[in-house]
Design an enzyme around this catalytic site. Structure first.
Site, PDB file in Angstrom:
ATOM      1  N   THR A   1       1.222  -0.801   0.178  1.00  0.00           N
ATOM      2  CA  THR A   1      -0.127  -0.084  -0.360  1.00  0.00           C
ATOM      3  C   THR A   1       1.120   1.293   0.099  1.00  0.00           C
ATOM      4  O   THR A   1       0.596   1.992  -1.059  1.00  0.00           O
ATOM      5  CB  THR A   1      -0.729  -0.058   1.153  1.00  0.00           C
TER       6      THR A   1
ATOM      7  N   HIS B   1       3.707  -9.990   2.907  1.00  0.00           N
ATOM      8  CA  HIS B   1       2.984 -11.203   3.208  1.00  0.00           C
ATOM      9  C   HIS B   1       1.989 -11.792   2.704  1.00  0.00           C
ATOM     10  O   HIS B   1       1.198 -12.559   2.821  1.00  0.00           O
ATOM     11  CB  HIS B   1       2.183 -10.438   4.644  1.00  0.00           C
TER      12      HIS B   1
ATOM     13  N   THR C   1      14.075   4.170  10.004  1.00  0.00           N
ATOM     14  CA  THR C   1      15.002   3.420  10.178  1.00  0.00           C
ATOM     15  C   THR C   1      14.115   1.879   9.740  1.00  0.00           C
ATOM     16  O   THR C   1      13.301   1.595   9.635  1.00  0.00           O
ATOM     17  CB  THR C   1      15.273   3.261  11.693  1.00  0.00           C
TER      18      THR C   1
ATOM     19  N   CYS D   1      -9.420  -6.567   1.828  1.00  0.00           N
ATOM     20  CA  CYS D   1      -9.353  -4.882   2.204  1.00  0.00           C
ATOM     21  C   CYS D   1     -10.664  -4.534   2.011  1.00  0.00           C
ATOM     22  O   CYS D   1     -11.175  -3.473   2.465  1.00  0.00           O
ATOM     23  CB  CYS D   1      -8.405  -4.245   1.409  1.00  0.00           C
TER      24      CYS D   1
END
EC number: 2.8.1.7
Length: 404
Positions: free
Chosen positions: A76, A205, A243, A328
């Site tokens: 996304t 995923h 990070t 979704c």
């Protein structure tokens, strides 16, 4: 065989034990826990090396240069960075974008936002099999078109777009081409050294890696420029500050390494399982396959069972984890916008179920699923007055229902 059976691999996948093992080596004091941006000591160097290895593993699978991989929090974010990044950087050249009506919400909603910011978006309607007509795409291109975004594999119906041909067309017109490859990577071969694709979104995923990590491929030759959407320490060559999450990136790298090794055999196995499922249910009356049987991903089967409500069918199939539409958007009771774009009626769109198979799906599970589907459809249709009318030869579409 363990119940319930998971047949919703397009929503997410379990993390492969080999991936989990690698990730755990990057979390504790004994492992590689440093900040990869810490250049002054060994802990940082080890973390940086682990990320370099993962970047190479991802690039290897898709035929890219590791320097073209930009890590994000998922597909996304990669979609957002691609569309907004290009739109903001190239807006002096033009403000027109082309996409399709069957894209993932991450593309469609980003386009809506860009429209609010003054960009113009053309939404192409697919043919009834879900494929985009290249002539229509070419006709939609204008002098001020800066970007085309058309996905590789559709997350609801599994239809595969011809990204090679679309890429050639875009390159010939000097238009940047973005592909959302979330559902295709590791299932279909992608070679970016041959494809004329400029930007490509990736997820971990959906391919047995962890949630919360993805990447955007950004072509170097010809060089594609993006305006950063996340500002800070200038990580990822200034395109995406923050990070780097070493354990997640290492997990994504390992997941992609496994895909490269096992993809050919696994694709064949999934194709056989999908056909086994379809052959087991296609003799049910009034059952329709959504999308294209030829141009399709090996692991997705989207089927409409007429005169049965998709939501009630999902409840009846309590031992099968399946979805109607994509995860979704499955919380909404609206019929799938993807199926409506193919021209399905509300009724047929409402009666659709997506089965998506994966690495841990077995023949035994498929056979059990077939059995369950047959008995659930039988039970639900016995309760359905519409089914009874259909069996009596009444044309349901010609009935005028009175509203109370």
């Amino acid at each position: 065989m363990k119940l319930p059976i998971y047949l919703d691999y397009s929503a997410t996948t379990p993390v492969d034990p080999r991936v989990a093992e690698k990730m755990m080596q990057c979390l504790t004091i004994d492992g590689i826990f440093g900040n990869p941006a810490s250049r002054s000591h060994r802990f940082g160097w080890q973390a940086e090396e682990a990320i370099d290895i993962a970047r190479n593993q991802i690039a290897d699978l898709i035929g890219a240069d590791p320097r073209e991989i930009v890590f994000t929090s998922g597909a996304t974010e990669a979609d957002n960075l691609a569309l907004k990044g290009v739109a903001n950087f190239y807006q002096k050249k033009g403000k027109h974008i082309i996409t399709s009506k069957t894209e993932h919400k991450a593309i469609l909603d980003t386009c809506r936002q860009l429209e609010r910011e003054g960009f113009e978006v053309t939404y192409l309607a697919p043919k009834s099999d879900g494929l985009i007509d290249l002539k229509e795409l070419e006709a939609a291109m204008r002098d001020d078109t800066i970007l085309v975004s058309i996905m590789h594999v559709n997350n609801e119906i599994g239809v595969v777009q011809d990204i090679a041909a679309i890429g050639e067309l875009c390159r010939s017109k000097g238009i940047i081409y973005h592909v959302d490859a979330t559902q295709s990577v590791g299932k279909l071969p992608i070679d970016l050294s041959k494809l004329k694709v400029d930007l490509l979104s990736l997820s971990a995923h959906k391919v047995y890696g962890p949630m919360g990590i993805g990447a955007l491929y950004v072509r170097r030759k010809p060089r594609i420029r993006l305006e950063a959407q996340m500002h800070g320490g200038g990580h990822e060559r200034g395109m995406r500050s923050g990070t780097l999450a070493v354990h997640q990136i290492v997990g994504m790298g390992e997941a992609y390494r496994i895909l490269k090794e096992e993809m050919a055999d696994e694709t064949k196995r999934l194709n056989e399982l999908r056909l086994r499922l379809w052959n087991g249910i296609k003799d049910i009356e009034e059952v329709y396959i959504n999308g294209s049987l030829e141009h399709t991903a090996p692991n997705i089967l989207n089927v409409s069972f007429n005169y049965v409500e998709g939501e009630s069918l999902m409840m009846a199939l309590k031992d099968l984890a399946v979805s109607s539409g994509s995860a979704c958007t499955s919380a909404s009771l609206e019929p799938s916008y993807v199926l409506r774009a193919l021209g399905l009626t509300d009724e047929l769109a409402h009666s659709s179920i997506r089965f998506s198979l994966g690495r841990f799906t077995t023949e035994e599970e498929i056979d059990y699923a077939i059995e369950q589907i047959h008995s659930a459809i039988g039970r639900l249709r016995d309760l359905s007055p519409l089914w009874e009318m259909h069996k009596q030869g009444v044309d349901i579409n010609s009935i005028e229902w009175s509203h109370h």
